[in-house]
Design a protein around this motif. Structure first.
Motif, PDB file in Angstrom:
ATOM      1  N   ASP A 346       0.827  -1.209   0.000  1.00 44.06           N
ATOM      2  CA  ASP A 346       0.000   0.000   0.000  1.00 44.06           C
ATOM      3  C   ASP A 346       0.862   1.261   0.000  1.00 44.06           C
ATOM      4  O   ASP A 346       0.603   2.213  -0.749  1.00 44.06           O
ATOM      5  CB  ASP A 346      -0.921   0.007   1.222  1.00 44.06           C
ATOM      6  CG  ASP A 346      -2.002  -1.061   1.143  1.00 44.06           C
ATOM      7  OD1 ASP A 346      -2.241  -1.576   0.033  1.00 44.06           O
ATOM      8  OD2 ASP A 346      -2.602  -1.374   2.189  1.00 44.06           O
ATOM      9  N   ARG A 347       1.874   1.275   0.832  1.00 37.07           N
ATOM     10  CA  ARG A 347       2.715   2.476   0.994  1.00 37.07           C
ATOM     11  C   ARG A 347       3.448   2.831  -0.295  1.00 37.07           C
ATOM     12  O   ARG A 347       3.585   4.000  -0.644  1.00 37.07           O
ATOM     13  CB  ARG A 347       3.711   2.243   2.141  1.00 37.07           C
ATOM     14  CG  ARG A 347       4.535   3.469   2.501  1.00 37.07           C
ATOM     15  CD  ARG A 347       5.331   3.236   3.772  1.00 37.07           C
ATOM     16  NE  ARG A 347       6.297   2.152   3.659  1.00 37.07           N
ATOM     17  CZ  ARG A 347       6.200   0.991   4.293  1.00 37.07           C
ATOM     18  NH1 ARG A 347       5.173   0.738   5.089  1.00 37.07           N
ATOM     19  NH2 ARG A 347       7.132   0.063   4.153  1.00 37.07           N
ATOM     20  N   GLU A 348       3.935   1.810  -1.007  1.00 36.22           N
ATOM     21  CA  GLU A 348       4.735   2.068  -2.209  1.00 36.22           C
ATOM     22  C   GLU A 348       3.945   1.848  -3.497  1.00 36.22           C
ATOM     23  O   GLU A 348       4.513   1.921  -4.590  1.00 36.22           O
ATOM     24  CB  GLU A 348       5.992   1.201  -2.184  1.00 36.22           C
ATOM     25  CG  GLU A 348       6.868   1.496  -0.965  1.00 36.22           C
ATOM     26  CD  GLU A 348       8.219   0.817  -1.029  1.00 36.22           C
ATOM     27  OE1 GLU A 348       8.560   0.255  -2.092  1.00 36.22           O
ATOM     28  OE2 GLU A 348       8.936   0.858  -0.012  1.00 36.22           O
ATOM     29  N   ASN A 349       2.640   1.574  -3.336  1.00 31.75           N
ATOM     30  CA  ASN A 349       1.758   1.436  -4.507  1.00 31.75           C
ATOM     31  C   ASN A 349       2.299   0.390  -5.485  1.00 31.75           C
ATOM     32  O   ASN A 349       2.402   0.632  -6.701  1.00 31.75           O
ATOM     33  CB  ASN A 349       1.580   2.797  -5.202  1.00 31.75           C
ATOM     34  CG  ASN A 349       0.374   2.804  -6.114  1.00 31.75           C
ATOM     35  OD1 ASN A 349      -0.582   2.070  -5.903  1.00 31.75           O
ATOM     36  ND2 ASN A 349       0.428   3.625  -7.146  1.00 31.75           N
ATOM     37  N   LEU A 350       2.641  -0.785  -4.957  1.00 33.12           N
ATOM     38  CA  LEU A 350       3.260  -1.835  -5.769  1.00 33.12           C
ATOM     39  C   LEU A 350       2.209  -2.766  -6.356  1.00 33.12           C
ATOM     40  O   LEU A 350       1.211  -3.076  -5.714  1.00 33.12           O
ATOM     41  CB  LEU A 350       4.224  -2.659  -4.908  1.00 33.12           C
ATOM     42  CG  LEU A 350       5.393  -1.908  -4.262  1.00 33.12           C
ATOM     43  CD1 LEU A 350       6.162  -2.837  -3.337  1.00 33.12           C
ATOM     44  CD2 LEU A 350       6.318  -1.317  -5.318  1.00 33.12           C
ATOM     45  N   THR A 351       2.454  -3.206  -7.577  1.00 32.25           N
ATOM     46  CA  THR A 351       1.614  -4.257  -8.155  1.00 32.25           C
ATOM     47  C   THR A 351       1.999  -5.595  -7.528  1.00 32.25           C
ATOM     48  O   THR A 351       3.032  -5.718  -6.848  1.00 32.25           O
ATOM     49  CB  THR A 351       1.805  -4.367  -9.672  1.00 32.25           C
ATOM     50  OG1 THR A 351       3.148  -4.822  -9.934  1.00 32.25           O
ATOM     51  CG2 THR A 351       1.547  -3.032 -10.363  1.00 32.25           C
ATOM     52  N   LEU A 352       1.186  -6.619  -7.784  1.00 38.23           N
ATOM     53  CA  LEU A 352       1.468  -7.950  -7.263  1.00 38.23           C
ATOM     54  C   LEU A 352       2.840  -8.430  -7.721  1.00 38.23           C
ATOM     55  O   LEU A 352       3.650  -8.935  -6.931  1.00 38.23           O
ATOM     56  CB  LEU A 352       0.379  -8.914  -7.727  1.00 38.23           C
ATOM     57  CG  LEU A 352       0.490 -10.368  -7.260  1.00 38.23           C
ATOM     58  CD1 LEU A 352       0.396 -10.458  -5.747  1.00 38.23           C
ATOM     59  CD2 LEU A 352      -0.602 -11.218  -7.914  1.00 38.23           C
ATOM     60  N   GLY A 353       3.127  -8.257  -9.004  1.00 36.59           N
ATOM     61  CA  GLY A 353       4.415  -8.683  -9.547  1.00 36.59           C
ATOM     62  C   GLY A 353       5.577  -7.919  -8.940  1.00 36.59           C
ATOM     63  O   GLY A 353       6.629  -8.489  -8.633  1.00 36.59           O
ATOM     64  N   GLN A 354       5.398  -6.604  -8.757  1.00 36.65           N
ATOM     65  CA  GLN A 354       6.464  -5.784  -8.166  1.00 36.65           C
ATOM     66  C   GLN A 354       6.729  -6.169  -6.718  1.00 36.65           C
ATOM     67  O   GLN A 354       7.882  -6.231  -6.276  1.00 36.65           O
ATOM     68  CB  GLN A 354       6.071  -4.305  -8.253  1.00 36.65           C
ATOM     69  CG  GLN A 354       6.128  -3.728  -9.658  1.00 36.65           C
ATOM     70  CD  GLN A 354       5.510  -2.338  -9.740  1.00 36.65           C
ATOM     71  OE1 GLN A 354       4.642  -1.979  -8.933  1.00 36.65           O
ATOM     72  NE2 GLN A 354       5.955  -1.553 -10.709  1.00 36.65           N
ATOM     73  N   LEU A 355       5.669  -6.451  -5.974  1.00 33.72           N
ATOM     74  CA  LEU A 355       5.831  -6.840  -4.574  1.00 33.72           C
ATOM     75  C   LEU A 355       6.545  -8.189  -4.467  1.00 33.72           C
ATOM     76  O   LEU A 355       7.425  -8.374  -3.624  1.00 33.72           O
ATOM     77  CB  LEU A 355       4.477  -6.894  -3.878  1.00 33.72           C
ATOM     78  CG  LEU A 355       4.490  -7.230  -2.388  1.00 33.72           C
ATOM     79  CD1 LEU A 355       5.281  -6.194  -1.606  1.00 33.72           C
ATOM     80  CD2 LEU A 355       3.063  -7.332  -1.845  1.00 33.72           C
TER      81      LEU A 355
END
Length: 447
Positions: A346-355
């Protein structure tokens, strides 16, 4: 009376090929490391030469299986108590800590194994007491479903009571072994536990004499509310995943603040956050080294690791380019890690793949990528500003990452007076600055 300046503690958290999920594919890493004793012997001796406090080996009592698991080096590795027993013979001072779950073991077995390891190592054993967070383990022990969170912790608390009670079966000097009189032990110095509780019935006594440390060191890694309470009551070392200085300070203050109600002092518990470290001669070279591992991460592998860390969720059906889906509160995994990773996304607005790619190395632990000086700067800040008593060090690849830390970061910490140049004693308790516990069943013999 002058007191020596406070110094930080260091644990070497060993994971076969390294903590980066793709490390096994890297040309510098032995792919068969999980079952190569010479590899672990080398790691243990590198860490001991650098004066690390401990070696730490995590564990699971289930193999990682399936299409994605077949692309990770997480399915074949030594049983850690067996491995640490072997390492005790090729080391002299470094502590030997193993994870053993309270969910799928019996207290008598665990008490006996750790007491034996403490004798084998002349006082260097530590037990990382965990409640299993891998639901797959249940089916290896006659259960269709994993034990729920609340019951796991209820069982763990009683498990601890039984194990420590068994460790105190004998007074320190119970075994006279007097050949002339024929007395092997003094029966007045034997305590029979006779435990009958909600989860366990254990008579005792343990068939191992009280160990060199009195009791092996108790380590825990739970950061949920139930985990913190159990740690405040029972743990002597706590491993934790904290992504920032502020979160680490809050955790440190909270956990230390709970000790008083259990009659414990602040220094009776050492808090050692995990830190994922990549060292380079320059920051650019360190980042280049890290990216050489990141380039080997397949998106599906990162997401599978993420699903496991979030609480055993199958995320394979979700789009990689969309946000992490809303997930129910896990009852079978690590709730604290689920919260940490959800907040990170949530904090870094990451997509599933990015996370998934983001956690491929440190799995949510604080990450430092830079020079030895830059890394030492951050460790010093955490240590001096109420966030840590030391660190459990994770490196991307083994042996190279540990050698880098031992040869570059440790000397920088020593130069600053933040870390020892020689071990303080022979036992893990002495080196961690922890008291040897009295035997409560024979307290009248003290003084």
């Amino acid at each position: 009376m002058s007191h020596a300046p406070r110094q930080l503690k260091l644990g070497a958290f060993l994971m076969a090929t390294g903590h980066h999920v793709a490390a096994w594919r890297h040309p510098e890493v032995p792919a068969n490391a999980g079952l190569d004793f010479s590899h672990y012997k080398h790691l243990a001796q590198v860490a001991e030469a650098a004066k690390f406090d401990t070696l730490f080996i995590a564990d699971s009592v289930a193999a990682a299986t399936g299409d994605i698991a077949s692309r990770m080096a997480r399915s074949d590795h030594f049983e850690p108590m067996t491995l640490l027993s072997a390492l005790s013979a090729v080391t002299e001072r470094i502590g030997l800590i193993s994870t053993v779950t309270t969910s799928y073991n019996e207290p008598y077995h665990v008490a006996r194994k750790f007491a034996s390891l403490d004798h084998l190592s002349y006082g260097r054993a530590g037990w990382n007491l965990v409640t299993s967070d891998a639901a797959a383990e249940a089916q290896n022990f006659g259960r269709d479903e994993h034990i729920g969170h609340a019951e796991r912790y209820s069982r763990a608390r009683e498990f601890y009571e039984v194990v420590t009670g068994l460790w105190d079966s004998w007074a320190d000097d119970a075994f006279s072994r007097d050949k002339a009189s024929g007395e092997y032990y003094d029966p007045a110095k034997l305590h029979v536990l006779n435990h009958q509780g909600e989860h366990f019935r254990v008579k005792g006594p343990l068939n191992v004499a009280r160990s060199p440390q009195g009791r092996p060191v108790i380590v825990q890694a739970g950061s949920s509310e139930a985990g913190r309470e159990l740690a405040a009551q029972t743990a002597e070392v706590v491993f934790t995943a904290q992504p920032s200085l502020a979160s680490a300070q809050a955790f440190y203050a909270d956990l230390k603040g709970r000790l008083g109600k259990f009659g414990r002092s602040a220094d009776s518990l050492k808090i050692m956050p995990g830190v994922f470290v990549v060292v380079g001669e320059t920051e650019a070279l360190a980042r280049e080294k890290f990216e050489s591992f990141q380039a080997l991460v397949e998106p599906e592998v990162g997401v599978a690791l993420l699903g496991r860390m979030l609480g055993n969720f199958d995320l394979s059906g979700y789009p990689l380019n969309e946000p992490l889906p809303k997930l129910p509160l896990t009852d079978s995994g690590q709730r604290s890690r689920q919260q940490l990773l959800t907040e990170l996304a949530d904090r870094e607005n990451l997509t599933l793949g990015q996370l998934g790619r983001r956690i491929a190395g440190g799995r949510g632990h604080y990450s430092l990528i830079g020079t030895a000086t830059q890394i030492a700067d951050q460790l010093q800040i955490w240590f001096e500003q109420g966030a840590a008593d030391g660190f459990n060090v994770l490196v991307p690849h083994l042996p190279g990452g540990l050698v880098d830390f031992a040869h570059h970061v440790v000397p920088e910490l020593q130069r600053r007076g933040l870390f020892r140049t020689e071990y303080e004693g022979k036992t893990l308790r002495e080196n961690l600055g922890l008291k040897r516990p009295a035997n409560p069943f024979f307290e009248h013999e003290r003084d």
